[in-house]
Design a protein around this motif. Structure first.
Motif, PDB file in Angstrom:
ATOM      1  N   PRO B  37      87.017  49.584  24.074  1.00  0.00           N
ATOM      2  CA  PRO B  37      85.964  49.054  25.021  1.00  0.00           C
ATOM      3  C   PRO B  37      86.038  47.478  24.969  1.00  0.00           C
ATOM      4  CG  PRO B  37      84.707  50.118  23.263  1.00  0.00           C
ATOM      5  CD  PRO B  37      86.148  50.427  23.018  1.00  0.00           C
ATOM      6  N   ASN B  38      85.412  46.888  26.028  1.00  0.00           N
ATOM      7  CA  ASN B  38      84.963  45.409  25.957  1.00  0.00           C
ATOM      8  C   ASN B  38      84.230  45.150  24.683  1.00  0.00           C
ATOM      9  OD1 ASN B  38      86.405  44.871  28.356  1.00  0.00           O
ATOM     10  ND2 ASN B  38      84.530  45.036  29.484  1.00  0.00           N
ATOM     11  N   HIS B 188      91.554  47.945  28.500  1.00  0.00           N
ATOM     12  CA  HIS B 188      90.433  48.794  28.797  1.00  0.00           C
ATOM     13  C   HIS B 188      90.797  49.793  29.691  1.00  0.00           C
ATOM     14  CE1 HIS B 188      88.974  45.618  31.060  1.00  0.00           C
ATOM     15  NE2 HIS B 188      88.318  46.453  31.811  1.00  0.00           N
ATOM     16  N   ASP B 204      87.469  50.468  18.085  1.00  0.00           N
ATOM     17  CA  ASP B 204      85.963  50.460  18.479  1.00  0.00           C
ATOM     18  C   ASP B 204      85.187  49.630  17.709  1.00  0.00           C
ATOM     19  OD1 ASP B 204      83.740  50.659  20.048  1.00  0.00           O
ATOM     20  OD2 ASP B 204      83.162  52.482  18.926  1.00  0.00           O
ATOM     21  N   GLU B 275      91.135  58.209  28.828  1.00  0.00           N
ATOM     22  CA  GLU B 275      89.764  57.658  29.123  1.00  0.00           C
ATOM     23  C   GLU B 275      88.763  58.488  28.404  1.00  0.00           C
ATOM     24  OE1 GLU B 275      89.261  56.018  33.066  1.00  0.00           O
ATOM     25  OE2 GLU B 275      87.344  56.750  33.020  1.00  0.00           O
ATOM     26  N   ILE B 279      85.869  57.398  25.916  1.00  0.00           N
ATOM     27  CA  ILE B 279      84.515  57.503  26.212  1.00  0.00           C
ATOM     28  C   ILE B 279      83.909  58.395  25.265  1.00  0.00           C
ATOM     29  CG2 ILE B 279      82.947  58.310  28.113  1.00  0.00           C
ATOM     30  CD1 ILE B 279      85.040  57.172  30.094  1.00  0.00           C
ATOM     31  N   THR B 282      83.660  56.774  21.686  1.00  0.00           N
ATOM     32  CA  THR B 282      83.030  55.518  21.415  1.00  0.00           C
ATOM     33  C   THR B 282      81.302  55.963  21.629  1.00  0.00           C
ATOM     34  OG1 THR B 282      83.142  55.168  23.697  1.00  0.00           O
ATOM     35  CG2 THR B 282      84.413  53.639  22.043  1.00  0.00           C
TER      36      THR B 282
END
Lengths: 219, 292
Positions: B37-38, B188, B204, B275, B279, B282
Motif C-alpha cells: 500500500p501507499n 500499488h 507492508d 489485490e 488487501i 494488510t
C-alpha cells in the motif's frame, strides 16, 4: 562535465535574455563607478545565473534523476564551480563587446570601462560568493539556503561601494596603505601569493565541503 | 541462476517510519512486481537501491556487485523510470536526451530514435508541455536506449490512463523476450502485475510480507467464501484475513491445501488476485464488516 554546464545554461534560456538586459543596464547605468562597476555587473549576472540553475534543479527535483545516471557526485559539484567562471568570463566578454561597439562607432554614451582590475575584482567576488553559497546549497538545498545567500549577496553588494569609497577617501587607513603597498611596491609573485593563494585555498575548502555535504545528502 | 538484484536484511530508519530487514532477490530474465500500500516503503527501498538514501544496515547487491562501491558501473547497466518527472522541464525532449546521452557508454541512438517514432515523442517540445503519459514514455525511451540489463520502475503507471498503462505493460512484455533483461516494478495497482510479473515481493509497514514466484503465490493462497455458520466451525488460524458481513464471510488463506483438505466442497474456494492478497494481508485479522 561539459554537458552538466551546458544544461545549466540551456534550461535558463529565458533568464539568459533577462541577464543580457541586466548586463546592458549595468554597462550604462553604473558606468561612473569604475572599476567596481564592472566587478558588480559581472558578479550580479553570474550570481543570478548560478543560483537560477540551482533553483530550477530544486524545482524539478532533478538530483534524483542526475544521481540515478552514471555520473560521479564529484562531477556534479565540480561542474557547478566551473560554470561560475565560465559565466563570469562570458559576461565579461559581453561587456567588452559593448565597449568595443560604443568606441568603434563613437556612440555618445558613457560606458563601463573595461579594466583588468574590474575583471579581477569580479573573479575574486564570484569566488567568495560561490565559496559561501555552494556548500550551503549542497547541504540544505536551494530553497532552505536562499535567505542566507540573499542576505550575504545584497549585504556584500551594498557594502562594497561605500567601503571602496571610504578606502579611497581615507589616506591614513591601514588597509589602504597595505593595499597601496601591495599594488605599487610588491612584485607579481607577492601579489599572487597574497591574493590568489588564499582565494584558491577558500575555493578548495568550499569545494571539499560541498562534495562532502552532497555525498552525505539523502534524496 | 544469476541473481541480478539482491537485498539482505536492509534497514533504514526515519522519524516515524522504518524499513525493517527487507530481503528479496531477482534472477536475470524475470519481472518482479514490488507491491504494497501507499507508505509501505516501496519508494524508500528503490531509493536505497539507487543509493539516493543511505542504508543503516544490510547488503544490497546489483549484478552481484555492492551498490555503493560499484555505483557508477552499476548505473551504466540500469534503466530507471520514476513515478513523477525528474527531468528538466525547461529543456526540450531532444535537449534532455543530448544531455543524458554522453553519460552512457552503451548509448544506442538508433534505438532511441526508434522509440521516439514508436511513442510519437515530440523532440522539439519542452518536457513541461508533455502529458503525464508522454513524460513516462520519454523516461522509458531513455531507460531503454542504453542496453540496460535491469529496469527499475517506481510506480510508473500511477496517474496514467488504462490505455497507456496497457501500452507500457505490452512494451515490458516485449522487452522480456530478451532473456538478458530483468525488470523491478513497484506499484500499488496490482492488476498491472497479474499479467506480467514472474515474482512478487510484498511489503507492508516497512516489512517484507512475502517474496515468491507469482505461481507459488497463486498455488498457496486461496479465497474462501461461506456462510456465517460455516465460519464458526472453521479454525480461523488458516486465514490471513477475514471479511465478515451479515450473510457470510470471505477470507484469504495461505494454506490452500489445508483448506481443501478440511472443508472440501462445503465452502467456495476461488483463485485470489494479487489485490486480494494485498488487501487481506494488510488488514490482517481485523474482522472487517462490509456495508452491503
Amino acid at each position: 562535465m561539459y554537458q552538466l554546464i551546458k544544461k545549466d545554461l540551456l534550461m535558463q534560456k529565458k533568464t539568459l535574455m533577462f541577464a543580457l538586459l541586466y548586463l546592458i543596464f549595468f554597462t550604462f547605468a553604473i558606468a561612473k563607478n569604475e572599476p567596481i562597476g564592472l566587478t558588480i555587473g559581472i558578479m550580479i549576472v553570474t550570481y543570478m545565473l548560478a543560483l537560477g540553475s540551482a533553483s530550477l534543479e530544486e524545482k524539478n527535483d532533478s538530483d534524483i534523476m542526475l544521481l540515478s545516471l552514471p555520473i560521479k557526485k564529484k562531477s556534479i559539484v565540480l561542474s557547478k564551480y566551473l560554470s561560475v567562471y565560465i559565466i563570469a568570463t562570458v559576461v565579461f566578454l559581453f561587456n567588452y563587446l559593448f565597449y568595443l561597439v560604443v568606441h568603434t562607432f563613437s556612440i555618445p554614451l558613457e560606458i563601463l570601462p573595461i579594466t583588468y582590475v574590474g575583471f579581477a575584482g569580479a573573479i575574486i567576488a564570484v569566488t567568495i560568493f560561490s565559496s559561501i553559497s555552494f556548500p550551503l546549497i549542497f547541504k540544505l538545498g536551494y530553497a532552505k539556503s536562499r535567505i542566507i545567500n540573499l542576505v550575504l549577496f545584497f549585504g556584500l553588494v551594498f557594502l562594497s561601494a561605500p567601503v571602496t569609497e571610504a578606502i579611497n577617501k581615507n589616506e591614513n587607513l591601514a588597509v589602504k596603505q597595505w593595499l597601496q603597498k601591495l599594488v605599487y611596491e610588491s612584485s607579481n609573485i607577492e601579489k599572487t601569493l597574497v591574493i590568489v593563494l588564499p582565494l584558491f585555498a577558500i575555493l578548495m575548502i568550499s569545494y571539499k565541503l560541498s562534495l562532502t555535504f552532497y555525498t552525505k545528502r539523502e534524496f | 541462476m544469476e541473481k541480478i538484484l539482491q537485498l539482505e536484511n536492509v534497514s533504514k530508519s526515519f522519524k516515524g517510519f522504518s524499513l525493517k530487514n527487507i530481503s528479496f532477490s531477482l534472477e536475470r530474465g524475470y519481472i518482479m512486481g514490488f507491491i504494497g500500500p501507499n507508505g509501505a516503503g516501496k519508494s524508500t527501498t528503490i531509493k536505497l537501491m539507487m543509493n539516493l538514501l543511505k542504508k543503516d544496515s544490510g547488503v544490497i547487491k546489483i549484478f552481484g556487485l555492492d551498490h555503493v562501491q560499484h555505483e557508477i558501473p552499476i548505473k551504466e547497466r540500469i534503466g530507471f523510470v520514476y513515478d513523477s518527472n525528474h527531468f528538466y522541464e525547461e529543456l526540450t525532449v531532444q535537449e534532455m536526451k543530448n544531455m543524458v546521452r554522453p553519460f552512457y557508454k552503451n548509448w544506442a541512438e538508433g534505438l532511441f530514435q526508434q522509440y521516439v517514432k514508436e511513442f510519437n515523442l515530440p523532440l522539439k517540445k519542452q518536457i513541461k508541455h508533455l502529458s503525464k503519459g508522454m513524460k513516462m514514455k520519454f523516461s522509458l525511451a531513455i531507460a531503454l536506449s542504453h542496453h540496460a540489463e535491469l529496469l527499475i520502475m517506481d510506480e510508473p503507471t500511477s496517474g496514467l490512463d488504462p490505455l497507456i498503462r496497457h501500452e507500457l505493460l505490452e512494451i515490458l512484455q516485449g522487452l522480456m523476450e530478451d532473456e538478458n533483461k530483468s525488470v523491478f516494478f513497484s506499484t500499488h495497482i496490482t492488476s498491472d502485475l497479474d499479467k506480467i510479473a514472474d515474482y512478487i515481493t510484498f511489503i507492508d509497514n516497512g516489512e517484507t510480507v512475502l517474496s515468491k514466484t507469482k505461481d507459488e503465490l497463486l498455488e498457496e493462497y486461496c479465497i474462501v467464501k461461506g456462510n456465517k455458520e460455516q465460519l464458526h466451525k472453521i479454525d480461523r488460524g488458516v486465514f490471513v484475513g477475514i471479511n465478515e458481513n451479515h450473510y457470510g464471510f470471505e477470507a484469504l488463506s495461505n494454506r490452500k491445501m489445508d483448506v481443501l483438505r478440511n472443508f472440501g466442497d462445503s465452502v467456495l474456494i476461488e483463485k485470489p488476485t494479487l489485490e486480494d492478497i494485498m488487501i487481506f494481508s494488510t488488514r490482517r485479522n481485523d474482522n472487517h464488516v462490509s456495508t452491503y
